[in-house]
Scaffold this motif. Structure first.
Motif, PDB file in Angstrom:
ATOM      1  N   THR A  17       9.113  10.861  13.520  1.00 50.63           N
ATOM      2  CA  THR A  17       9.200   9.771  14.500  1.00 50.63           C
ATOM      3  C   THR A  17      10.496   9.796  15.300  1.00 50.63           C
ATOM      4  O   THR A  17      10.663   8.982  16.212  1.00 50.63           O
ATOM      5  N   ILE A  18      11.433  10.699  14.971  1.00 50.54           N
ATOM      6  CA  ILE A  18      12.687  10.750  15.707  1.00 50.54           C
ATOM      7  C   ILE A  18      12.441  11.225  17.135  1.00 50.54           C
ATOM      8  O   ILE A  18      11.370  11.727  17.473  1.00 50.54           O
ATOM      9  N   THR A  19      13.431  11.078  17.980  1.00 52.29           N
ATOM     10  CA  THR A  19      13.316  11.408  19.402  1.00 52.29           C
ATOM     11  C   THR A  19      12.890  12.860  19.606  1.00 52.29           C
ATOM     12  O   THR A  19      13.407  13.776  18.953  1.00 52.29           O
ATOM     13  N   LEU A  20      11.944  13.064  20.506  1.00 55.27           N
ATOM     14  CA  LEU A  20      11.605  14.411  20.948  1.00 55.27           C
ATOM     15  C   LEU A  20      12.373  14.693  22.234  1.00 55.27           C
ATOM     16  O   LEU A  20      12.215  13.983  23.234  1.00 55.27           O
ATOM     17  N   PHE A  21      13.201  15.724  22.207  1.00 52.42           N
ATOM     18  CA  PHE A  21      14.038  16.093  23.348  1.00 52.42           C
ATOM     19  C   PHE A  21      13.410  17.295  24.036  1.00 52.42           C
ATOM     20  O   PHE A  21      13.226  18.350  23.427  1.00 52.42           O
ATOM     21  N   TYR A  22      13.094  17.129  25.311  1.00 51.34           N
ATOM     22  CA  TYR A  22      12.407  18.171  26.072  1.00 51.34           C
ATOM     23  C   TYR A  22      13.205  18.473  27.340  1.00 51.34           C
ATOM     24  O   TYR A  22      12.950  17.913  28.402  1.00 51.34           O
ATOM     25  N   PRO A  23      14.194  19.377  27.266  1.00 54.76           N
ATOM     26  CA  PRO A  23      14.911  19.786  28.479  1.00 54.76           C
ATOM     27  C   PRO A  23      14.015  20.632  29.379  1.00 54.76           C
ATOM     28  O   PRO A  23      13.102  21.306  28.907  1.00 54.76           O
ATOM     29  N   PHE A  24      14.282  20.598  30.673  1.00 54.97           N
ATOM     30  CA  PHE A  24      13.542  21.363  31.673  1.00 54.97           C
ATOM     31  C   PHE A  24      12.054  20.984  31.658  1.00 54.97           C
ATOM     32  O   PHE A  24      11.178  21.812  31.880  1.00 54.97           O
ATOM     33  N   ALA A  25      11.781  19.725  31.396  1.00 58.42           N
ATOM     34  CA  ALA A  25      10.415  19.280  31.136  1.00 58.42           C
ATOM     35  C   ALA A  25       9.598  19.072  32.392  1.00 58.42           C
ATOM     36  O   ALA A  25       8.381  19.290  32.382  1.00 58.42           O
ATOM     37  N   LYS A  40       8.949   8.170  18.602  1.00 61.63           N
ATOM     38  CA  LYS A  40       9.135   6.841  19.188  1.00 61.63           C
ATOM     39  C   LYS A  40       9.766   6.925  20.573  1.00 61.63           C
ATOM     40  O   LYS A  40       9.547   6.066  21.426  1.00 61.63           O
ATOM     41  N   ASN A  41      10.587   7.951  20.780  1.00 64.24           N
ATOM     42  CA  ASN A  41      11.229   8.150  22.078  1.00 64.24           C
ATOM     43  C   ASN A  41      11.047   9.594  22.518  1.00 64.24           C
ATOM     44  O   ASN A  41      11.137  10.520  21.697  1.00 64.24           O
ATOM     45  N   TYR A  42      10.795   9.765  23.808  1.00 64.48           N
ATOM     46  CA  TYR A  42      10.749  11.089  24.417  1.00 64.48           C
ATOM     47  C   TYR A  42      11.875  11.134  25.453  1.00 64.48           C
ATOM     48  O   TYR A  42      11.968  10.264  26.319  1.00 64.48           O
ATOM     49  N   LEU A  43      12.706  12.161  25.349  1.00 63.01           N
ATOM     50  CA  LEU A  43      13.823  12.319  26.280  1.00 63.01           C
ATOM     51  C   LEU A  43      13.584  13.585  27.094  1.00 63.01           C
ATOM     52  O   LEU A  43      13.621  14.696  26.562  1.00 63.01           O
ATOM     53  N   PHE A  44      13.296  13.424  28.382  1.00 62.68           N
ATOM     54  CA  PHE A  44      13.020  14.526  29.288  1.00 62.68           C
ATOM     55  C   PHE A  44      14.206  14.693  30.247  1.00 62.68           C
ATOM     56  O   PHE A  44      14.784  13.713  30.713  1.00 62.68           O
ATOM     57  N   ILE A  45      14.521  15.948  30.551  1.00 63.89           N
ATOM     58  CA  ILE A  45      15.536  16.248  31.558  1.00 63.89           C
ATOM     59  C   ILE A  45      14.959  17.263  32.532  1.00 63.89           C
ATOM     60  O   ILE A  45      14.284  18.217  32.126  1.00 63.89           O
ATOM     61  N   GLY A  46      15.231  17.074  33.813  1.00 61.97           N
ATOM     62  CA  GLY A  46      14.784  18.025  34.815  1.00 61.97           C
ATOM     63  C   GLY A  46      15.582  17.886  36.089  1.00 61.97           C
ATOM     64  O   GLY A  46      16.367  16.949  36.261  1.00 61.97           O
ATOM     65  N   SER A 193       8.090  27.126  28.840  1.00 60.81           N
ATOM     66  CA  SER A 193       8.119  27.577  30.240  1.00 60.81           C
ATOM     67  C   SER A 193       9.442  27.180  30.889  1.00 60.81           C
ATOM     68  O   SER A 193       9.478  26.559  31.955  1.00 60.81           O
ATOM     69  N   ALA A 194      10.532  27.542  30.212  1.00 59.94           N
ATOM     70  CA  ALA A 194      11.868  27.057  30.572  1.00 59.94           C
ATOM     71  C   ALA A 194      12.675  28.054  31.392  1.00 59.94           C
ATOM     72  O   ALA A 194      13.903  27.939  31.472  1.00 59.94           O
ATOM     73  N   SER A 195      12.011  29.046  31.992  1.00 58.35           N
ATOM     74  CA  SER A 195      12.676  30.007  32.883  1.00 58.35           C
ATOM     75  C   SER A 195      13.823  30.757  32.208  1.00 58.35           C
ATOM     76  O   SER A 195      14.703  31.279  32.886  1.00 58.35           O
ATOM     77  N   TYR A 196      13.852  30.776  30.874  1.00 58.02           N
ATOM     78  CA  TYR A 196      14.877  31.480  30.100  1.00 58.02           C
ATOM     79  C   TYR A 196      16.285  30.998  30.434  1.00 58.02           C
ATOM     80  O   TYR A 196      17.262  31.734  30.304  1.00 58.02           O
ATOM     81  N   LEU A 197      16.381  29.740  30.838  1.00 57.46           N
ATOM     82  CA  LEU A 197      17.674  29.201  31.252  1.00 57.46           C
ATOM     83  C   LEU A 197      18.679  29.184  30.110  1.00 57.46           C
ATOM     84  O   LEU A 197      19.886  29.390  30.326  1.00 57.46           O
TER      85      LEU A 197
END
Length: 374
Positions: A17-25, A40-46, A193-197
């Motif tokens: 249930t901890i935050t799912l962190f999805y960079p480059f989402a 419970k929380n989704y953290l997206f960065i783009g 699909s994170a462009s190998y960043l």
């Protein structure tokens, strides 16, 4: 299908249930929700624009048709190839009535059987806290985001999307971003699909933050470099098949990862995921952090330095025993000594203060908490 697979392979369980962190989402909520439906929380960065919600009730029929056509165009890559293309999104989000990720995000949240209960824009203040605002002002230089609240089968949830450049030059100037991310605590990490960043040197600062706060990691080959995961002492399982990259990413082919798929005799997966879908390949790397050594609690150490940049261990005095660090509230905090009692630690504290660290103090580590002794 994905949810059943994750539970059968202990990739995700109802305890996750901890935050799912999805960079480059970008707006990719469907895969995040499929792999971690209990978060419970989704953290997206783009990098994509956040956008505004138009009042469709005031649209003429032709305007409604244009809006729906824009949505169809924006989602076409996702439905045909399983991921969003950065340039396509940039082109799609230039329209006045369809100008950011909020449109597909709200669509996906609704279509995955959730009821949307809240929508709030925010900026991140100097202390890493979200400051909610009525609207996002283009001239405001603070990091901007949106919080979408919703509920469904697994309770109340929040999705935070923040628009920010994570490259080193920008990241080093954004101390408040580090604090904001860190305030979510330990996270499960999702990379697709994170462009190998994260293979690139100009994201090394964020890469280190990400691995330091990761509990479980689900990714395709475009996430962390396989060697980097091994160097950071992760347990790694691979699923599916991996024998190539897209031609545009040939430089990021990983022979050692290919060998790992062979070594583990990984089996083909029943769903599509990642860049290699056109080749009928799906590669999943599942990594879990493991301690370098077992810890016998309670443990007493002397904390002597903190920095919001990671510092090399060999930059500290050579006579400091067992130097280590932990990450807390946006800072790398450096400690020395491994003592079973507070009294045993006082001799190390005296030595550390004599070396110029006058504000050093003893800290007690328990399995579930820390306590400071000034």
């Amino acid at each position: 299908m994905i949810k059943n697979w994750t539970e059968q392979n202990q990739v995700c369980t109802p305890e996750d249930t901890i935050t799912l962190f999805y960079p480059f989402a970008g707006p990719d909520f469907p895969f995040a929700n499929a792999f971690y439906p209990y978060a419970k929380n989704y953290l997206f960065i783009g990098l994509e624009n956040i956008g505004e919600i138009p009042d469709i009730s005031e649209y003429m029929d032709i305007e409604t048709a244009e809006f729906l056509n824009s949505m169809t165009e924006a989602l076409s890559d996702f439905f045909t190839e399983g991921y969003f293309k950065t340039q396509t999104m940039k082109n799609n989000f230039r329209k006045s009535n369809f100008n950011g990720v909020v449109h597909p995000l709200l669509f996906f949240i609704y279509r995955t059987n959730h009821t949307i209960t809240g929508f709030n824009y925010f900026v991140i203040d100097n202390y890493g806290k979200p400051l909610f605002v009525e609207r996002l002002e283009p001239l405001d230089k603070r990091i901007k985001g949106v919080k979408i609240s919703f509920e469904g089968k697994y309770g109340e949830k929040n999705l935070y999307y923040i628009q920010v450049d994570l490259s080193n030059d920008n990241y080093k100037e954004s101390r408040e971003l580090t604090t904001f991310i860190s305030n979510f605590g330990l996270k499960n990490v999702f990379l697709k699909s994170a462009s190998y960043l994260l293979h690139q040197s100009n994201l090394s600062d964020f890469r280190q933050l990400l691995i330091s706060q990761a509990n479980k990691i689900i990714q395709d080959d475009s996430g962390f470099d396989f060697k980097f995961l091994k160097e950071n002492n992760c347990d790694i399982k691979v699923f599916g098949n991996y024998s190539r990259t897209l031609n545009s990413f040939n430089n990021y082919w990983q022979p050692d990862l290919n060998a790992e798929f062979d070594r583990q005799n990984a089996k083909k997966l029943p769903f599509r995921f990642g860049y290699n879908v056109p080749f009928d390949e799906t590669a999943i790397i599942f990594a879990t952090a493991k301690p370098a050594h077992s810890i016998d609690y309670p443990l007493f150490r002397v904390q002597f330095k903190m920095s919001w940049h990671k510092l090399p261990i060999d930059s500290f005095p050579k006579n400091f025993p067992d130097i280590d660090f932990y990450f807390d509230e946006g800072y790398y905090k450096y400690t020395t000594g491994n003592c079973k009692t507070q009294d045993e630690c006082r001799e190390i504290l005296d030595m550390v203060r004599k070396n110029g660290y006058k504000d050093a103090f003893i800290i007690e580590f328990q399995k579930d908490f820390r306590r400071n002794f000034q």
